[in-house]
Design a protein around this motif. Structure first.
Motif, PDB file in Angstrom:
ATOM      1  N   LEU A   8       0.831  -1.198   0.000  1.00  9.61           N
ATOM      2  CA  LEU A   8       0.000   0.000   0.000  1.00  9.61           C
ATOM      3  C   LEU A   8       0.869   1.253   0.000  1.00  9.61           C
ATOM      4  O   LEU A   8       0.559   2.249  -0.680  1.00  9.61           O
ATOM      5  CB  LEU A   8      -0.937   0.007   1.216  1.00  9.61           C
ATOM      6  CG  LEU A   8      -2.021  -1.083   1.217  1.00  9.61           C
ATOM      7  CD1 LEU A   8      -2.821  -1.074   2.506  1.00  9.61           C
ATOM      8  CD2 LEU A   8      -2.964  -0.906   0.031  1.00  9.61           C
ATOM      9  N   LEU A  11       2.083   1.831  -3.433  1.00  8.81           N
ATOM     10  CA  LEU A  11       1.024   2.341  -4.309  1.00  8.81           C
ATOM     11  C   LEU A  11       0.770   3.823  -4.035  1.00  8.81           C
ATOM     12  O   LEU A  11       0.468   4.602  -4.945  1.00  8.81           O
ATOM     13  CB  LEU A  11      -0.256   1.533  -4.118  1.00  8.81           C
ATOM     14  CG  LEU A  11      -0.219   0.098  -4.668  1.00  8.81           C
ATOM     15  CD1 LEU A  11      -1.435  -0.698  -4.220  1.00  8.81           C
ATOM     16  CD2 LEU A  11      -0.135   0.102  -6.190  1.00  8.81           C
ATOM     17  N   LYS A  12       0.890   4.216  -2.778  1.00 13.08           N
ATOM     18  CA  LYS A  12       0.720   5.639  -2.436  1.00 13.08           C
ATOM     19  C   LYS A  12       1.839   6.457  -3.042  1.00 13.08           C
ATOM     20  O   LYS A  12       1.610   7.527  -3.627  1.00 13.08           O
ATOM     21  CB  LYS A  12       0.738   5.813  -0.909  1.00 13.08           C
ATOM     22  CG  LYS A  12      -0.579   5.625  -0.214  1.00 13.08           C
ATOM     23  CD  LYS A  12      -0.441   6.144   1.212  1.00 13.08           C
ATOM     24  CE  LYS A  12      -1.446   5.514   2.107  1.00 13.08           C
ATOM     25  NZ  LYS A  12      -1.302   5.933   3.513  1.00 13.08           N
ATOM     26  N   VAL A  16      -0.915   5.859  -7.118  1.00  8.24           N
ATOM     27  CA  VAL A  16      -2.073   5.021  -7.468  1.00  8.24           C
ATOM     28  C   VAL A  16      -3.127   5.118  -6.364  1.00  8.24           C
ATOM     29  O   VAL A  16      -4.331   5.066  -6.626  1.00  8.24           O
ATOM     30  CB  VAL A  16      -1.642   3.550  -7.669  1.00  8.24           C
ATOM     31  CG1 VAL A  16      -2.844   2.674  -7.972  1.00  8.24           C
ATOM     32  CG2 VAL A  16      -0.622   3.462  -8.798  1.00  8.24           C
ATOM     33  N   ILE A  17      -2.677   5.244  -5.136  1.00 10.75           N
ATOM     34  CA  ILE A  17      -3.601   5.450  -4.015  1.00 10.75           C
ATOM     35  C   ILE A  17      -3.514   6.917  -3.596  1.00 10.75           C
ATOM     36  O   ILE A  17      -2.429   7.432  -3.314  1.00 10.75           O
ATOM     37  CB  ILE A  17      -3.263   4.546  -2.814  1.00 10.75           C
ATOM     38  CG1 ILE A  17      -3.549   3.084  -3.167  1.00 10.75           C
ATOM     39  CG2 ILE A  17      -4.092   4.945  -1.592  1.00 10.75           C
ATOM     40  CD1 ILE A  17      -3.289   2.110  -2.027  1.00 10.75           C
ATOM     41  N   LYS A  18      -4.675   7.568  -3.575  1.00  6.12           N
ATOM     42  CA  LYS A  18      -4.725   8.982  -3.194  1.00  6.12           C
ATOM     43  C   LYS A  18      -5.611   9.135  -1.960  1.00  6.12           C
ATOM     44  O   LYS A  18      -6.288   8.195  -1.539  1.00  6.12           O
ATOM     45  CB  LYS A  18      -5.278   9.805  -4.359  1.00  6.12           C
ATOM     46  CG  LYS A  18      -4.454   9.669  -5.626  1.00  6.12           C
ATOM     47  CD  LYS A  18      -5.023  10.506  -6.749  1.00  6.12           C
ATOM     48  CE  LYS A  18      -4.150  10.316  -8.001  1.00  6.12           C
ATOM     49  NZ  LYS A  18      -4.615  11.117  -9.131  1.00  6.12           N
ATOM     50  N   GLN A  19      -5.626  10.320  -1.419  1.00  8.70           N
ATOM     51  CA  GLN A  19      -6.405  10.565  -0.200  1.00  8.70           C
ATOM     52  C   GLN A  19      -7.820  11.041  -0.554  1.00  8.70           C
ATOM     53  O   GLN A  19      -7.991  12.005  -1.285  1.00  8.70           O
ATOM     54  CB  GLN A  19      -5.712  11.629   0.663  1.00  8.70           C
ATOM     55  CG  GLN A  19      -6.260  11.739   2.072  1.00  8.70           C
ATOM     56  CD  GLN A  19      -6.066  10.455   2.884  1.00  8.70           C
ATOM     57  OE1 GLN A  19      -5.020   9.817   2.786  1.00  8.70           O
ATOM     58  NE2 GLN A  19      -7.062  10.090   3.666  1.00  8.70           N
ATOM     59  N   SER A  20      -8.813  10.356  -0.014  1.00 12.98           N
ATOM     60  CA  SER A  20     -10.183  10.772  -0.267  1.00 12.98           C
ATOM     61  C   SER A  20     -10.526  12.022   0.542  1.00 12.98           C
ATOM     62  O   SER A  20     -10.038  12.206   1.651  1.00 12.98           O
ATOM     63  CB  SER A  20     -11.156   9.647   0.127  1.00 12.98           C
ATOM     64  OG  SER A  20     -12.500  10.074  -0.012  1.00 12.98           O
ATOM     65  N   GLN A  21     -11.390  12.856  -0.033  1.00 11.63           N
ATOM     66  CA  GLN A  21     -11.840  14.055   0.665  1.00 11.63           C
ATOM     67  C   GLN A  21     -13.155  13.818   1.394  1.00 11.63           C
ATOM     68  O   GLN A  21     -13.798  14.770   1.866  1.00 11.63           O
ATOM     69  CB  GLN A  21     -12.017  15.205  -0.338  1.00 11.63           C
ATOM     70  CG  GLN A  21     -10.735  15.591  -1.072  1.00 11.63           C
ATOM     71  CD  GLN A  21      -9.639  15.990  -0.103  1.00 11.63           C
ATOM     72  OE1 GLN A  21      -9.827  16.851   0.737  1.00 11.63           O
ATOM     73  NE2 GLN A  21      -8.477  15.341  -0.207  1.00 11.63           N
TER      74      GLN A  21
ATOM     75  N   ASN B   5      -8.233   5.004 -10.147  1.00 11.03           N
ATOM     76  CA  ASN B   5      -7.509   5.283  -8.910  1.00 11.03           C
ATOM     77  C   ASN B   5      -8.171   4.586  -7.739  1.00 11.03           C
ATOM     78  O   ASN B   5      -9.342   4.205  -7.810  1.00 11.03           O
ATOM     79  CB  ASN B   5      -7.484   6.787  -8.615  1.00 11.03           C
ATOM     80  CG  ASN B   5      -6.386   7.493  -9.352  1.00 11.03           C
ATOM     81  OD1 ASN B   5      -5.227   7.108  -9.308  1.00 11.03           O
ATOM     82  ND2 ASN B   5      -6.756   8.544 -10.068  1.00 11.03           N
ATOM     83  N   ILE B   6      -7.396   4.464  -6.667  1.00  6.98           N
ATOM     84  CA  ILE B   6      -7.936   4.023  -5.388  1.00  6.98           C
ATOM     85  C   ILE B   6      -7.747   5.178  -4.408  1.00  6.98           C
ATOM     86  O   ILE B   6      -6.689   5.816  -4.390  1.00  6.98           O
ATOM     87  CB  ILE B   6      -7.179   2.787  -4.857  1.00  6.98           C
ATOM     88  CG1 ILE B   6      -7.260   1.632  -5.854  1.00  6.98           C
ATOM     89  CG2 ILE B   6      -7.738   2.376  -3.496  1.00  6.98           C
ATOM     90  CD1 ILE B   6      -8.632   1.041  -6.022  1.00  6.98           C
ATOM     91  N   PHE B   7      -8.777   5.445  -3.642  1.00  6.24           N
ATOM     92  CA  PHE B   7      -8.675   6.511  -2.652  1.00  6.24           C
ATOM     93  C   PHE B   7      -8.698   5.917  -1.247  1.00  6.24           C
ATOM     94  O   PHE B   7      -9.474   4.996  -0.968  1.00  6.24           O
ATOM     95  CB  PHE B   7      -9.832   7.508  -2.817  1.00  6.24           C
ATOM     96  CG  PHE B   7      -9.583   8.496  -3.907  1.00  6.24           C
ATOM     97  CD1 PHE B   7      -9.747   8.124  -5.236  1.00  6.24           C
ATOM     98  CD2 PHE B   7      -9.163   9.787  -3.618  1.00  6.24           C
ATOM     99  CE1 PHE B   7      -9.501   9.037  -6.251  1.00  6.24           C
ATOM    100  CE2 PHE B   7      -8.924  10.701  -4.627  1.00  6.24           C
ATOM    101  CZ  PHE B   7      -9.087  10.322  -5.943  1.00  6.24           C
ATOM    102  N   GLU B   8      -7.856   6.454  -0.408  1.00  2.82           N
ATOM    103  CA  GLU B   8      -7.783   5.983   0.973  1.00  2.82           C
ATOM    104  C   GLU B   8      -8.702   6.831   1.829  1.00  2.82           C
ATOM    105  O   GLU B   8      -8.608   8.054   1.848  1.00  2.82           O
ATOM    106  CB  GLU B   8      -6.342   6.094   1.480  1.00  2.82           C
ATOM    107  CG  GLU B   8      -6.150   5.580   2.898  1.00  2.82           C
ATOM    108  CD  GLU B   8      -4.690   5.624   3.314  1.00  2.82           C
ATOM    109  OE1 GLU B   8      -3.948   4.666   3.061  1.00  2.82           O
ATOM    110  OE2 GLU B   8      -4.297   6.672   3.901  1.00  2.82           O
ATOM    111  N   ASP B  25     -14.201   9.805  -5.753  1.00  2.00           N
ATOM    112  CA  ASP B  25     -14.202   8.363  -5.497  1.00  2.00           C
ATOM    113  C   ASP B  25     -15.623   7.939  -5.131  1.00  2.00           C
ATOM    114  O   ASP B  25     -16.474   8.768  -4.783  1.00  2.00           O
ATOM    115  CB  ASP B  25     -13.202   7.996  -4.380  1.00  2.00           C
ATOM    116  CG  ASP B  25     -13.568   8.612  -3.031  1.00  2.00           C
ATOM    117  OD1 ASP B  25     -14.532   8.113  -2.409  1.00  2.00           O
ATOM    118  OD2 ASP B  25     -12.889   9.549  -2.595  1.00  2.00           O
ATOM    119  N   ARG B  28     -17.092   8.910  -1.566  1.00  2.00           N
ATOM    120  CA  ARG B  28     -17.407  10.330  -1.485  1.00  2.00           C
ATOM    121  C   ARG B  28     -18.648  10.640  -2.316  1.00  2.00           C
ATOM    122  O   ARG B  28     -19.510  11.418  -1.909  1.00  2.00           O
ATOM    123  CB  ARG B  28     -16.207  11.138  -1.988  1.00  2.00           C
ATOM    124  CG  ARG B  28     -16.280  12.609  -1.674  1.00  2.00           C
ATOM    125  CD  ARG B  28     -15.059  13.332  -2.221  1.00  2.00           C
ATOM    126  NE  ARG B  28     -15.158  14.758  -1.934  1.00  2.00           N
ATOM    127  CZ  ARG B  28     -14.491  15.701  -2.580  1.00  2.00           C
ATOM    128  NH1 ARG B  28     -13.642  15.366  -3.534  1.00  2.00           N
ATOM    129  NH2 ARG B  28     -14.640  16.961  -2.269  1.00  2.00           N
TER     130      ARG B  28
END
Lengths: 173, 192
Positions: A8, A11-12, A16-21, B5-8, B25, B28
Protein backbone atom coordinates in the motif's frame (compact mmCIF):
# COMPACT_ATOMS: atom_id res chain seq x y z
CA UNK A 1 7.35 -11.05 -0.10
CA UNK A 2 6.12 -7.54 0.63
CA UNK A 3 3.48 -7.17 3.30
CA UNK A 4 0.21 -5.53 2.43
CA UNK A 5 1.26 -2.44 4.32
CA UNK A 6 4.40 -2.22 2.21
CA UNK A 7 2.43 -2.74 -0.99
CA UNK A 8 0.00 0.00 0.00
CA UNK A 9 2.85 2.39 0.79
CA UNK A 10 4.35 1.70 -2.62
CA UNK A 11 1.02 2.34 -4.31
CA UNK A 12 0.72 5.64 -2.44
CA UNK A 13 4.19 6.75 -3.42
CA UNK A 14 3.39 5.88 -7.04
CA UNK A 15 0.23 7.97 -6.87
CA UNK A 16 -2.07 5.02 -7.47
CA UNK A 17 -3.60 5.45 -4.01
CA UNK A 18 -4.72 8.98 -3.19
CA UNK A 19 -6.41 10.57 -0.20
CA UNK A 20 -10.18 10.77 -0.27
CA UNK A 21 -11.84 14.06 0.67
CA UNK A 22 -14.86 12.28 2.11
CA UNK A 23 -13.95 13.06 5.71
CA UNK A 24 -13.77 16.79 4.94
CA UNK A 25 -17.16 16.59 3.21
CA UNK A 26 -18.65 14.66 6.13
CA UNK A 27 -17.36 17.13 8.70
CA UNK A 28 -18.70 20.02 6.64
CA UNK A 29 -22.13 18.40 6.35
CA UNK A 30 -22.21 17.69 10.07
CA UNK A 31 -21.30 21.28 10.91
CA UNK A 32 -23.96 22.63 8.54
CA UNK A 33 -26.66 20.35 9.85
CA UNK A 34 -28.58 23.19 11.48
CA UNK A 35 -29.44 25.05 8.30
CA UNK A 36 -28.96 22.37 5.67
CA UNK A 37 -32.34 20.77 6.25
CA UNK A 38 -34.11 24.08 5.65
CA UNK A 39 -32.08 24.56 2.50
CA UNK A 40 -33.04 21.06 1.34
CA UNK A 41 -36.75 21.71 1.94
CA UNK A 42 -36.52 24.96 0.03
CA UNK A 43 -34.75 23.12 -2.80
CA UNK A 44 -37.49 20.52 -2.98
CA UNK A 45 -40.21 23.19 -2.99
CA UNK A 46 -38.48 25.01 -5.84
CA UNK A 47 -38.21 21.78 -7.85
CA UNK A 48 -41.88 20.95 -7.21
CA UNK A 49 -42.96 24.42 -8.24
CA UNK A 50 -40.89 24.41 -11.41
CA UNK A 51 -42.42 21.08 -12.35
CA UNK A 52 -45.97 22.24 -11.59
CA UNK A 53 -45.50 25.41 -13.60
CA UNK A 54 -43.71 23.53 -16.39
CA UNK A 55 -40.67 25.71 -16.00
CA UNK A 56 -37.04 24.75 -16.32
CA UNK A 57 -34.28 25.89 -14.04
CA UNK A 58 -33.01 28.21 -16.77
CA UNK A 59 -36.46 29.85 -16.92
CA UNK A 60 -36.20 30.73 -13.25
CA UNK A 61 -32.69 31.99 -13.86
CA UNK A 62 -34.01 34.29 -16.61
CA UNK A 63 -36.80 35.56 -14.37
CA UNK A 64 -34.25 36.49 -11.75
CA UNK A 65 -31.60 37.65 -14.20
CA UNK A 66 -28.99 35.24 -12.84
CA UNK A 67 -26.96 32.37 -14.27
CA UNK A 68 -28.60 28.93 -14.55
CA UNK A 69 -25.71 27.48 -12.57
CA UNK A 70 -26.87 29.49 -9.56
CA UNK A 71 -30.35 27.97 -9.73
CA UNK A 72 -28.75 24.53 -10.04
CA UNK A 73 -26.83 25.15 -6.85
CA UNK A 74 -30.07 26.07 -5.09
CA UNK A 75 -31.93 22.91 -6.07
CA UNK A 76 -29.22 20.66 -4.72
CA UNK A 77 -30.13 21.78 -1.22
CA UNK A 78 -26.68 22.87 -0.16
CA UNK A 79 -27.11 26.64 -0.44
CA UNK A 80 -27.05 28.91 2.59
CA UNK A 81 -29.79 31.22 1.28
CA UNK A 82 -30.05 34.87 2.24
CA UNK A 83 -33.48 36.22 3.13
CA UNK A 84 -33.25 38.49 0.12
CA UNK A 85 -32.70 35.54 -2.23
CA UNK A 86 -35.59 33.64 -0.68
CA UNK A 87 -37.83 36.66 -1.11
CA UNK A 88 -36.84 37.04 -4.78
CA UNK A 89 -37.53 33.37 -5.47
CA UNK A 90 -40.88 33.59 -3.69
CA UNK A 91 -41.92 36.57 -5.78
CA UNK A 92 -40.69 35.05 -9.03
CA UNK A 93 -42.55 31.78 -8.49
CA UNK A 94 -45.48 33.15 -6.45
CA UNK A 95 -44.85 30.70 -3.65
CA UNK A 96 -44.06 30.77 0.01
CA UNK A 97 -40.78 29.17 0.99
CA UNK A 98 -40.48 30.25 4.58
CA UNK A 99 -43.37 30.42 6.98
CA UNK A 100 -42.65 31.33 10.54
CA UNK A 101 -44.87 29.79 13.19
CA UNK A 102 -47.14 32.39 14.77
CA UNK A 103 -48.02 32.74 18.39
CA UNK A 104 -51.59 31.51 18.18
CA UNK A 105 -52.96 33.44 21.12
CA UNK A 106 -51.45 36.70 19.94
CA UNK A 107 -52.79 36.08 16.45
CA UNK A 108 -56.24 35.42 17.78
CA UNK A 109 -56.25 38.59 19.87
CA UNK A 110 -55.20 40.62 16.86
CA UNK A 111 -57.87 38.95 14.81
CA UNK A 112 -60.58 39.81 17.31
CA UNK A 113 -59.41 43.39 17.50
CA UNK A 114 -59.42 43.77 13.75
CA UNK A 115 -62.87 42.25 13.40
CA UNK A 116 -64.22 44.43 16.18
CA UNK A 117 -62.65 47.48 14.58
CA UNK A 118 -64.86 47.00 11.56
CA UNK A 119 -67.97 45.92 13.38
CA UNK A 120 -69.76 49.18 12.84
CA UNK A 121 -70.95 48.22 9.39
CA UNK A 122 -74.65 47.48 9.01
CA UNK A 123 -73.97 43.80 8.55
CA UNK A 124 -72.02 43.60 11.71
CA UNK A 125 -74.31 45.48 14.15
CA UNK A 126 -76.12 43.82 17.02
CA UNK A 127 -74.21 40.69 16.86
CA UNK A 128 -72.40 38.26 19.03
CA UNK A 129 -69.22 37.54 17.29
CA UNK A 130 -67.41 34.33 17.44
CA UNK A 131 -64.58 35.06 15.15
CA UNK A 132 -62.23 32.33 14.31
CA UNK A 133 -59.92 31.94 11.42
CA UNK A 134 -57.88 29.60 9.42
CA UNK A 135 -54.91 30.62 7.35
CA UNK A 136 -55.09 30.30 3.62
CA UNK A 137 -52.30 29.56 1.22
CA UNK A 138 -52.03 33.13 0.05
CA UNK A 139 -51.29 34.24 3.59
CA UNK A 140 -54.46 36.25 4.05
CA UNK A 141 -56.62 35.24 6.97
CA UNK A 142 -60.15 34.10 6.32
CA UNK A 143 -62.40 35.23 9.12
CA UNK A 144 -65.62 33.45 9.82
CA UNK A 145 -67.93 35.13 12.25
CA UNK A 146 -71.35 34.13 13.36
CA UNK A 147 -74.13 36.56 14.14
CA UNK A 148 -77.14 35.79 16.18
CA UNK A 149 -80.19 37.93 15.44
CA UNK A 150 -83.63 36.95 16.53
CA UNK A 151 -82.48 33.41 16.99
CA UNK A 152 -81.06 33.13 13.53
CA UNK A 153 -77.41 32.59 12.85
CA UNK A 154 -75.68 34.19 9.96
CA UNK A 155 -72.18 33.37 8.91
CA UNK A 156 -70.03 36.17 7.61
CA UNK A 157 -66.85 35.42 5.81
CA UNK A 158 -64.20 38.02 5.37
CA UNK A 159 -60.55 38.47 4.73
CA UNK A 160 -58.04 40.07 7.01
CA UNK A 161 -54.91 41.55 5.60
CA UNK A 162 -51.70 40.07 6.90
CA UNK A 163 -51.16 42.92 9.34
CA UNK A 164 -54.58 42.33 10.86
CA UNK A 165 -55.43 46.00 10.38
CA UNK A 166 -58.07 45.66 7.72
CA UNK A 167 -61.04 43.35 7.41
CA UNK A 168 -63.01 42.95 4.25
CA UNK A 169 -66.32 41.08 4.35
CA UNK A 170 -66.51 38.96 1.21
CA UNK A 171 -69.78 37.12 1.57
CA UNK A 172 -72.66 36.37 3.88
CA UNK A 173 -73.32 32.74 4.56
CA UNK B 1 -16.05 1.52 -17.42
CA UNK B 2 -12.53 1.71 -16.05
CA UNK B 3 -11.10 2.09 -12.59
CA UNK B 4 -8.40 4.74 -12.55
CA UNK B 5 -7.51 5.28 -8.91
CA UNK B 6 -7.94 4.02 -5.39
CA UNK B 7 -8.68 6.51 -2.65
CA UNK B 8 -7.78 5.98 0.97
CA UNK B 9 -10.51 6.84 3.45
CA UNK B 10 -8.98 5.20 6.46
CA UNK B 11 -5.38 4.07 6.41
CA UNK B 12 -4.98 0.36 5.71
CA UNK B 13 -8.67 -0.17 6.45
CA UNK B 14 -11.08 1.57 4.09
CA UNK B 15 -10.56 2.46 0.47
CA UNK B 16 -12.73 3.41 -2.48
CA UNK B 17 -12.38 3.11 -6.23
CA UNK B 18 -12.59 5.98 -8.68
CA UNK B 19 -14.02 5.41 -12.14
CA UNK B 20 -12.63 7.04 -15.26
CA UNK B 21 -15.75 9.18 -15.83
CA UNK B 22 -16.05 10.42 -12.24
CA UNK B 23 -14.30 13.25 -10.42
CA UNK B 24 -14.91 11.75 -7.00
CA UNK B 25 -14.20 8.36 -5.50
CA UNK B 26 -17.26 6.15 -5.08
CA UNK B 27 -17.50 6.54 -1.33
CA UNK B 28 -17.41 10.33 -1.48
CA UNK B 29 -19.83 10.25 -4.39
CA UNK B 30 -22.56 8.21 -2.71
CA UNK B 31 -22.76 10.52 0.28
CA UNK B 32 -22.71 13.56 -1.97
CA UNK B 33 -25.58 12.10 -3.99
CA UNK B 34 -27.56 11.08 -0.93
CA UNK B 35 -27.61 14.68 0.30
CA UNK B 36 -28.40 16.14 -3.13
CA UNK B 37 -32.10 17.06 -3.33
CA UNK B 38 -32.13 17.34 -7.11
CA UNK B 39 -30.43 13.95 -7.55
CA UNK B 40 -32.81 12.25 -5.12
CA UNK B 41 -35.92 13.91 -6.54
CA UNK B 42 -34.96 12.81 -10.06
CA UNK B 43 -34.22 9.29 -8.81
CA UNK B 44 -37.48 8.82 -6.96
CA UNK B 45 -39.49 10.44 -9.74
CA UNK B 46 -37.96 7.96 -12.18
CA UNK B 47 -38.71 5.07 -9.82
CA UNK B 48 -42.05 6.37 -8.56
CA UNK B 49 -43.80 3.14 -9.45
CA UNK B 50 -41.81 1.35 -6.75
CA UNK B 51 -43.04 3.81 -4.11
CA UNK B 52 -46.72 3.25 -4.73
CA UNK B 53 -49.11 1.20 -2.66
CA UNK B 54 -48.46 -1.75 -4.91
CA UNK B 55 -44.71 -1.40 -4.62
CA UNK B 56 -42.48 -2.78 -1.89
CA UNK B 57 -42.45 0.51 0.03
CA UNK B 58 -46.23 0.85 -0.06
CA UNK B 59 -47.29 4.38 -0.70
CA UNK B 60 -44.44 6.64 0.34
CA UNK B 61 -44.44 10.00 -1.42
CA UNK B 62 -41.50 11.24 -3.44
CA UNK B 63 -40.95 14.00 -0.88
CA UNK B 64 -40.94 11.55 2.02
CA UNK B 65 -38.61 9.24 0.09
CA UNK B 66 -36.19 12.11 -0.56
CA UNK B 67 -36.02 13.16 3.07
CA UNK B 68 -35.95 9.60 4.41
CA UNK B 69 -32.87 9.01 2.25
CA UNK B 70 -31.25 12.23 3.45
CA UNK B 71 -31.85 11.37 7.09
CA UNK B 72 -30.71 7.76 6.74
CA UNK B 73 -27.56 8.86 4.94
CA UNK B 74 -26.81 11.50 7.57
CA UNK B 75 -27.11 8.96 10.34
CA UNK B 76 -24.88 6.45 8.54
CA UNK B 77 -22.31 9.04 7.60
CA UNK B 78 -22.06 10.45 11.10
CA UNK B 79 -21.47 6.94 12.43
CA UNK B 80 -18.77 6.25 9.85
CA UNK B 81 -17.20 9.63 10.60
CA UNK B 82 -17.10 8.82 14.29
CA UNK B 83 -15.37 5.52 13.55
CA UNK B 84 -12.88 7.23 11.25
CA UNK B 85 -12.12 10.03 13.70
CA UNK B 86 -11.52 7.72 16.63
CA UNK B 87 -8.13 7.13 15.10
CA UNK B 88 -7.76 3.42 15.57
CA UNK B 89 -9.27 0.31 14.21
CA UNK B 90 -9.03 -2.17 17.04
CA UNK B 91 -10.99 -4.98 18.54
CA UNK B 92 -13.51 -2.55 19.96
CA UNK B 93 -13.83 -0.44 16.91
CA UNK B 94 -13.09 -2.73 14.00
CA UNK B 95 -14.95 -2.36 10.78
CA UNK B 96 -15.98 -5.97 10.68
CA UNK B 97 -17.92 -6.03 13.91
CA UNK B 98 -19.25 -2.48 13.75
CA UNK B 99 -20.14 -2.09 10.15
CA UNK B 100 -20.35 -5.38 8.41
CA UNK B 101 -22.58 -8.37 8.41
CA UNK B 102 -22.97 -11.23 6.00
CA UNK B 103 -25.21 -10.53 3.11
CA UNK B 104 -28.21 -12.65 2.32
CA UNK B 105 -27.03 -15.59 0.27
CA UNK B 106 -30.01 -15.21 -1.98
CA UNK B 107 -28.67 -11.91 -3.29
CA UNK B 108 -25.31 -13.20 -4.38
CA UNK B 109 -24.88 -13.60 -8.08
CA UNK B 110 -21.11 -13.70 -8.19
CA UNK B 111 -18.81 -16.36 -6.92
CA UNK B 112 -18.09 -14.40 -3.77
CA UNK B 113 -20.54 -13.09 -1.23
CA UNK B 114 -21.41 -9.50 -1.91
CA UNK B 115 -21.15 -6.67 0.60
CA UNK B 116 -23.81 -4.14 1.20
CA UNK B 117 -23.98 -1.20 3.53
CA UNK B 118 -27.28 -0.90 5.21
CA UNK B 119 -28.58 2.41 6.30
CA UNK B 120 -30.10 2.96 9.67
CA UNK B 121 -33.41 3.54 11.37
CA UNK B 122 -34.77 0.09 10.69
CA UNK B 123 -35.57 -0.55 7.06
CA UNK B 124 -33.26 1.49 4.94
CA UNK B 125 -32.81 1.25 1.23
CA UNK B 126 -29.28 2.62 1.26
CA UNK B 127 -26.63 0.23 0.06
CA UNK B 128 -22.85 0.57 -0.06
CA UNK B 129 -21.04 -2.16 -1.95
CA UNK B 130 -17.55 -3.22 -0.98
CA UNK B 131 -14.91 -5.84 -1.48
CA UNK B 132 -13.58 -7.42 1.69
CA UNK B 133 -9.85 -7.97 1.54
CA UNK B 134 -9.70 -9.20 5.12
CA UNK B 135 -11.26 -8.50 8.52
CA UNK B 136 -10.17 -4.89 8.56
CA UNK B 137 -9.60 -3.91 4.99
CA UNK B 138 -12.35 -3.05 2.54
CA UNK B 139 -12.61 -1.36 -0.81
CA UNK B 140 -15.81 0.51 -1.50
CA UNK B 141 -16.97 0.06 -5.07
CA UNK B 142 -20.20 2.01 -5.02
CA UNK B 143 -23.57 2.58 -3.50
CA UNK B 144 -27.19 2.55 -4.46
CA UNK B 145 -30.70 3.13 -3.30
CA UNK B 146 -32.18 -0.32 -3.49
CA UNK B 147 -35.92 -0.26 -3.90
CA UNK B 148 -36.20 -3.85 -5.04
CA UNK B 149 -35.40 -7.16 -3.40
CA UNK B 150 -32.90 -8.48 -5.88
CA UNK B 151 -29.72 -6.68 -6.80
CA UNK B 152 -30.00 -7.35 -10.50
CA UNK B 153 -33.60 -6.29 -10.95
CA UNK B 154 -32.83 -2.82 -12.11
CA UNK B 155 -30.13 -1.49 -14.36
CA UNK B 156 -28.40 0.74 -11.84
CA UNK B 157 -27.94 -2.21 -9.53
CA UNK B 158 -26.51 -4.23 -12.41
CA UNK B 159 -23.96 -1.46 -12.84
CA UNK B 160 -22.91 -1.91 -9.20
CA UNK B 161 -22.39 -5.63 -9.83
CA UNK B 162 -20.20 -4.80 -12.82
CA UNK B 163 -18.16 -2.36 -10.74
CA UNK B 164 -17.56 -5.05 -8.15
CA UNK B 165 -16.25 -7.41 -10.81
CA UNK B 166 -14.01 -4.81 -12.44
CA UNK B 167 -12.70 -3.71 -9.06
CA UNK B 168 -11.47 -7.21 -8.25
CA UNK B 169 -9.64 -7.32 -11.57
CA UNK B 170 -8.09 -3.89 -11.01
CA UNK B 171 -7.00 -4.59 -7.44
CA UNK B 172 -5.18 -7.71 -8.60
CA UNK B 173 -3.65 -5.81 -11.49
CA UNK B 174 -2.09 -3.14 -9.25
CA UNK B 175 -1.04 -5.72 -6.67
CA UNK B 176 -3.38 -4.28 -4.04
CA UNK B 177 -4.51 -7.83 -3.35
CA UNK B 178 -2.64 -11.03 -3.86
CA UNK B 179 -5.13 -13.66 -3.01
CA UNK B 180 -8.31 -14.90 -4.58
CA UNK B 181 -10.22 -15.57 -1.39
CA UNK B 182 -11.68 -12.14 -1.13
CA UNK B 183 -15.32 -11.70 -0.45
CA UNK B 184 -17.98 -9.04 -0.09
CA UNK B 185 -19.38 -7.66 3.10
CA UNK B 186 -22.24 -5.33 3.81
CA UNK B 187 -21.92 -2.25 5.91
CA UNK B 188 -24.62 -1.84 8.46
CA UNK B 189 -25.56 0.36 11.33
CA UNK B 190 -28.81 -1.08 12.53
CA UNK B 191 -28.05 -0.94 16.22
CA UNK B 192 -27.39 -4.66 16.57
Amino acid sequence: MATRKERLENLKSEGVIKQSQWIDDAISRKESKGWIRTSQKIAFKILQTLKAKKLKQKDLAELLDIKPQQVNKWVKGKENFTLETISRIENALSISLLVLPENRKASYERLKKAVNTFSDSADMKNKNEYPFYKPTTNRSMRVISTETEKGQKTVHVGLLNKDFTDYTPVKNG
Amino acid sequence: MRIVNIFEIYEEALYAIQLNNEVQDEFRKVFSNWSDVEYLTDFFTENEALLTEEGFWRGISIEDAVFKTIEDAEYLEEYLLEVAQKGTIDEYNDLQSKLFKPLSKNDSTLEHLKSKAYGTNGESWLRIYAIRIDANCYVITGGAIKLTKKMNDIKHLEIELLKLKKSVEYLKEINFIEKDDISFIEIRNDGN
